[in-house]
Write a protein that holds these residues in place. Sequence first.
Motif, PDB file in Angstrom:
ATOM      1  N   HIS A  34       1.000  -1.135  -0.129  1.00  0.00           N
ATOM      2  CA  HIS A  34      -0.088  -0.085   0.067  1.00  0.00           C
ATOM      3  C   HIS A  34       0.986   1.170   0.207  1.00  0.00           C
ATOM      4  O   HIS A  34       0.763   2.319   0.625  1.00  0.00           O
ATOM      5  CB  HIS A  34      -1.151   0.101   1.123  1.00  0.00           C
ATOM      6  N   THR A  35       2.163   1.137  -0.827  1.00  0.00           N
ATOM      7  CA  THR A  35       2.826   2.283  -0.981  1.00  0.00           C
ATOM      8  C   THR A  35       2.997   2.535  -2.570  1.00  0.00           C
ATOM      9  O   THR A  35       2.542   1.697  -3.148  1.00  0.00           O
ATOM     10  CB  THR A  35       4.020   2.337  -0.278  1.00  0.00           C
ATOM     11  N   ALA A  36       3.364   3.684  -2.825  1.00  0.00           N
ATOM     12  CA  ALA A  36       3.711   3.826  -4.251  1.00  0.00           C
ATOM     13  C   ALA A  36       4.757   2.658  -5.015  1.00  0.00           C
ATOM     14  O   ALA A  36       4.693   2.505  -6.051  1.00  0.00           O
ATOM     15  CB  ALA A  36       4.482   5.356  -4.597  1.00  0.00           C
ATOM     16  N   ALA A  37       5.581   2.232  -3.885  1.00  0.00           N
ATOM     17  CA  ALA A  37       6.532   1.233  -4.450  1.00  0.00           C
ATOM     18  C   ALA A  37       5.570  -0.056  -5.156  1.00  0.00           C
ATOM     19  O   ALA A  37       6.224  -0.985  -5.716  1.00  0.00           O
ATOM     20  CB  ALA A  37       7.486   0.846  -3.374  1.00  0.00           C
ATOM     21  N   ASP A  38       4.380  -0.253  -4.792  1.00  0.00           N
ATOM     22  CA  ASP A  38       3.833  -1.332  -5.365  1.00  0.00           C
ATOM     23  C   ASP A  38       3.746  -1.387  -6.618  1.00  0.00           C
ATOM     24  O   ASP A  38       3.685  -2.437  -7.563  1.00  0.00           O
ATOM     25  CB  ASP A  38       2.472  -1.272  -4.673  1.00  0.00           C
ATOM     26  N   TYR A  39       3.749  -0.243  -7.446  1.00  0.00           N
ATOM     27  CA  TYR A  39       3.890  -0.058  -8.615  1.00  0.00           C
ATOM     28  C   TYR A  39       5.399  -0.636  -9.430  1.00  0.00           C
ATOM     29  O   TYR A  39       5.200  -1.706 -10.432  1.00  0.00           O
ATOM     30  CB  TYR A  39       3.784   1.332  -9.396  1.00  0.00           C
ATOM     31  N   TYR A  84       7.804   6.375 -17.694  1.00  0.00           N
ATOM     32  CA  TYR A  84       6.402   6.377 -17.521  1.00  0.00           C
ATOM     33  C   TYR A  84       5.704   6.164 -16.188  1.00  0.00           C
ATOM     34  O   TYR A  84       4.702   6.053 -16.029  1.00  0.00           O
ATOM     35  CB  TYR A  84       5.818   4.980 -18.357  1.00  0.00           C
ATOM     36  N   TYR A  85       6.822   6.298 -15.174  1.00  0.00           N
ATOM     37  CA  TYR A  85       6.420   6.076 -13.960  1.00  0.00           C
ATOM     38  C   TYR A  85       5.357   7.363 -13.432  1.00  0.00           C
ATOM     39  O   TYR A  85       4.463   7.207 -12.683  1.00  0.00           O
ATOM     40  CB  TYR A  85       7.659   6.209 -13.113  1.00  0.00           C
ATOM     41  N   THR A  86       5.601   8.707 -14.012  1.00  0.00           N
ATOM     42  CA  THR A  86       4.757   9.607 -13.720  1.00  0.00           C
ATOM     43  C   THR A  86       3.520   9.460 -14.249  1.00  0.00           C
ATOM     44  O   THR A  86       2.544  10.081 -13.482  1.00  0.00           O
ATOM     45  CB  THR A  86       5.569  10.785 -14.295  1.00  0.00           C
ATOM     46  N   ASP A  87       3.216   8.446 -15.315  1.00  0.00           N
ATOM     47  CA  ASP A  87       1.838   8.063 -15.930  1.00  0.00           C
ATOM     48  C   ASP A  87       1.276   7.279 -14.750  1.00  0.00           C
ATOM     49  O   ASP A  87      -0.029   7.265 -14.458  1.00  0.00           O
ATOM     50  CB  ASP A  87       1.923   7.548 -16.953  1.00  0.00           C
ATOM     51  N   TYR A  88       1.920   6.334 -13.915  1.00  0.00           N
ATOM     52  CA  TYR A  88       1.373   5.620 -13.048  1.00  0.00           C
ATOM     53  C   TYR A  88       1.122   6.098 -11.821  1.00  0.00           C
ATOM     54  O   TYR A  88       0.103   5.706 -11.060  1.00  0.00           O
ATOM     55  CB  TYR A  88       2.453   4.195 -12.818  1.00  0.00           C
ATOM     56  N   HIS A  89       1.836   6.859 -11.310  1.00  0.00           N
ATOM     57  CA  HIS A  89       1.695   7.956 -10.113  1.00  0.00           C
ATOM     58  C   HIS A  89       2.094   9.144 -10.138  1.00  0.00           C
ATOM     59  O   HIS A  89       3.547   9.521 -10.169  1.00  0.00           O
ATOM     60  CB  HIS A  89       2.280   7.248  -9.073  1.00  0.00           C
ATOM     61  N   GLU A  90       1.272  10.350 -10.485  1.00  0.00           N
ATOM     62  CA  GLU A  90       1.404  11.747 -10.789  1.00  0.00           C
ATOM     63  C   GLU A  90       2.560  12.220  -9.843  1.00  0.00           C
ATOM     64  O   GLU A  90       3.376  12.913 -10.084  1.00  0.00           O
ATOM     65  CB  GLU A  90       0.340  12.338 -10.967  1.00  0.00           C
ATOM     66  N   LYS A  91       2.088  12.161  -8.471  1.00  0.00           N
ATOM     67  CA  LYS A  91       2.810  12.645  -7.365  1.00  0.00           C
ATOM     68  C   LYS A  91       4.295  12.128  -7.231  1.00  0.00           C
ATOM     69  O   LYS A  91       5.191  12.864  -7.018  1.00  0.00           O
ATOM     70  CB  LYS A  91       2.111  12.673  -6.143  1.00  0.00           C
ATOM     71  N   TYR A  92       4.494  10.683  -7.140  1.00  0.00           N
ATOM     72  CA  TYR A  92       5.654  10.109  -6.755  1.00  0.00           C
ATOM     73  C   TYR A  92       6.488   9.241  -8.015  1.00  0.00           C
ATOM     74  O   TYR A  92       7.238   8.584  -7.813  1.00  0.00           O
ATOM     75  CB  TYR A  92       5.497   8.942  -5.908  1.00  0.00           C
ATOM     76  N   GLY A  93       6.031   9.591  -9.257  1.00  0.00           N
ATOM     77  CA  GLY A  93       6.597   9.163 -10.223  1.00  0.00           C
ATOM     78  C   GLY A  93       7.986   9.343 -10.591  1.00  0.00           C
ATOM     79  O   GLY A  93       8.672   8.322 -10.810  1.00  0.00           O
ATOM     80  N   SER A  94       8.342  10.470 -10.252  1.00  0.00           N
ATOM     81  CA  SER A  94       9.704  10.790 -10.669  1.00  0.00           C
ATOM     82  C   SER A  94      10.757  10.089  -9.412  1.00  0.00           C
ATOM     83  O   SER A  94      11.905   9.559  -9.786  1.00  0.00           O
ATOM     84  CB  SER A  94       9.973  12.076 -10.548  1.00  0.00           C
ATOM     85  N   ALA A  95       9.964  10.131  -8.479  1.00  0.00           N
ATOM     86  CA  ALA A  95      11.022   9.352  -7.103  1.00  0.00           C
ATOM     87  C   ALA A  95      10.826   7.855  -7.688  1.00  0.00           C
ATOM     88  O   ALA A  95      11.962   7.095  -7.073  1.00  0.00           O
ATOM     89  CB  ALA A  95      10.053   9.510  -5.775  1.00  0.00           C
ATOM     90  N   LEU A  96       9.997   7.303  -8.056  1.00  0.00           N
ATOM     91  CA  LEU A  96       9.743   5.922  -8.506  1.00  0.00           C
ATOM     92  C   LEU A  96      10.918   5.523  -9.478  1.00  0.00           C
ATOM     93  O   LEU A  96      11.637   4.416  -9.289  1.00  0.00           O
ATOM     94  CB  LEU A  96       8.354   5.461  -8.905  1.00  0.00           C
ATOM     95  N   ALA A  97      10.997   6.468 -10.380  1.00  0.00           N
ATOM     96  CA  ALA A  97      11.942   6.127 -11.644  1.00  0.00           C
ATOM     97  C   ALA A  97      13.281   6.259 -10.766  1.00  0.00           C
ATOM     98  O   ALA A  97      14.154   5.361 -11.224  1.00  0.00           O
ATOM     99  CB  ALA A  97      11.892   7.260 -12.562  1.00  0.00           C
TER     100      ALA A  97
END
Length: 239
Positions: A34-39, A84-97
């Motif tokens: 249940h965090t953005a890392a699930d993506y 594409y991570y910003t498409d998956y999660h607008e707020k944390y997409g760049s951090a996920l990348a």
Amino acid sequence: LYDAEESQTKLPGSAFTQEIYSYNDAFIFISPNHTAADYITLIHEFGHYNRAYYTASGDPFSPKGTDDIEEIMSQGLQLLCYDYYTDYHEKYGSALAMQTIFQKMTAVLDGFAVNEAEYLSYTTADLNIEKLDAIWTETFEKYGRSFDGASWTQISQVFQKPFYYINYATSGLASFEIFAESRENFNTGIEKYMTITSLPKGTKFIEALNIAELQNFFEKGAISELSDILADALGVQKK
């Protein structure tokens, strides 16, 4: 053929993809955090699913995939999704990348460190718990990674599948080369990824690299060369 729902019967944070031979398909199992890392987890497992899809077999006794290659499918897809991570999660997409890049880089170091520590664990004379803890701590420190004494006991692969962990390093290097290619020409990177994805199971690692026109990372200087290529691809100034 997936289960990504929360359940009290699931081990927290666990995830895997299992082929189902009677379906000529595969099943994705994820216990979400249940965090953005699930993506990141979902993309990783879908890479394994993608491999299963293109090499589906109804025969459970058919050749198994080479571990080094199988992990290229998961790690490679994570890196190819960089833009594409910003498409998956607008707020944390760049951090996920950025987290994906960091995770893959540390996976290379950890893969080699675990492999070396395993080798020493099996070959050191008069082994005892104190020596084991010291081997793992000193080896990880050698690779610039902090390690807490008996933490090696929490690495399940050490017990379930000895000497598996180096696959995260070898496949990580190949995945980074595919990623670097994609920064120059996205379609070329995808083609190399799909070339390996579609190879018959049982294909050896070096053979797969040759077919996909990737470097042999066991050759001297190959990793240093990849480091320079990655630095250019990411716009990083090397010291």
